[in-house]
Design an enzyme around this catalytic site. Sequence first.
Site: not given
Ligand code: AMP
Length: 224
Positions: A160, A88, A171, A127, A13
Amino acid sequence: MVLLLFGPPGSGKGTQSRLITNWLGIPAISTGDMLRAEIQAGTPLGNAARSIMASGGLVGDDLVNETLAHRVSQPDCNAGFLLDGYPRTVEQAEFLDRLLCLRGFPKPIVLHLDVPMDALVGRMSSRRQCPACKRIYNLLHQPPLQTGICDDDGNALITRKDDREDVVRERLRTYDALTRPVLAHYQDNNYYQIRGDRSPSYIFEEITGILEPLIAKHSAANDR
Ligand code: AMP
């Protein structure tokens, strides 16, 4: 135009978001990046999100919804925006419906990057991310030109914390349980499923092929 880039963690993404928003000139909004910035700044939201993110769970809907609503109220979002990693949960999707309606936006276009689960763990542990510009690299498929260094700004790349294998698995479990059901919310003619297990340039070509006629239709409607 509001685009939702949907897909499991590691589905590409971030890469597609960068390509699409450079092409269309609209902002990319990643709730994950916003939460990481809050953690780094040590804000109350960041402090609330830190341990949840470190364990691979989801931050509470109210906190994320409020942060998102504030971001899309900024003037750079007036002509549209792309959301990466939001909504989400079904609650977030319902909140977004109300928010878009309130701000006079049409229904979002959903681009779903679908990648088989077993391919994702390997992808995510290779990554790396630039901590400054947030560009994502993959040591297997999209390495930086110089090892460990961002092509765009020369910063040292990082892994990360939430890309560690145990966290990645959690996740992915969270995605299956809470986020996959959100797709049912968007199964109408604005929903496009795209195979995400191909090269980024091939995927981007498919996305431009989907969006170009929609953009043409949109501008023809505005000219009338
Ligand atoms: P990402 O970088 O989008 O994979 O997000 C990393 C982490 O941030 C996720 O595993 C969640 O813990 C938190 N997170 C990101 N976006 C959301 C969302 N829309 N709702 C809840 N938690 C989020």
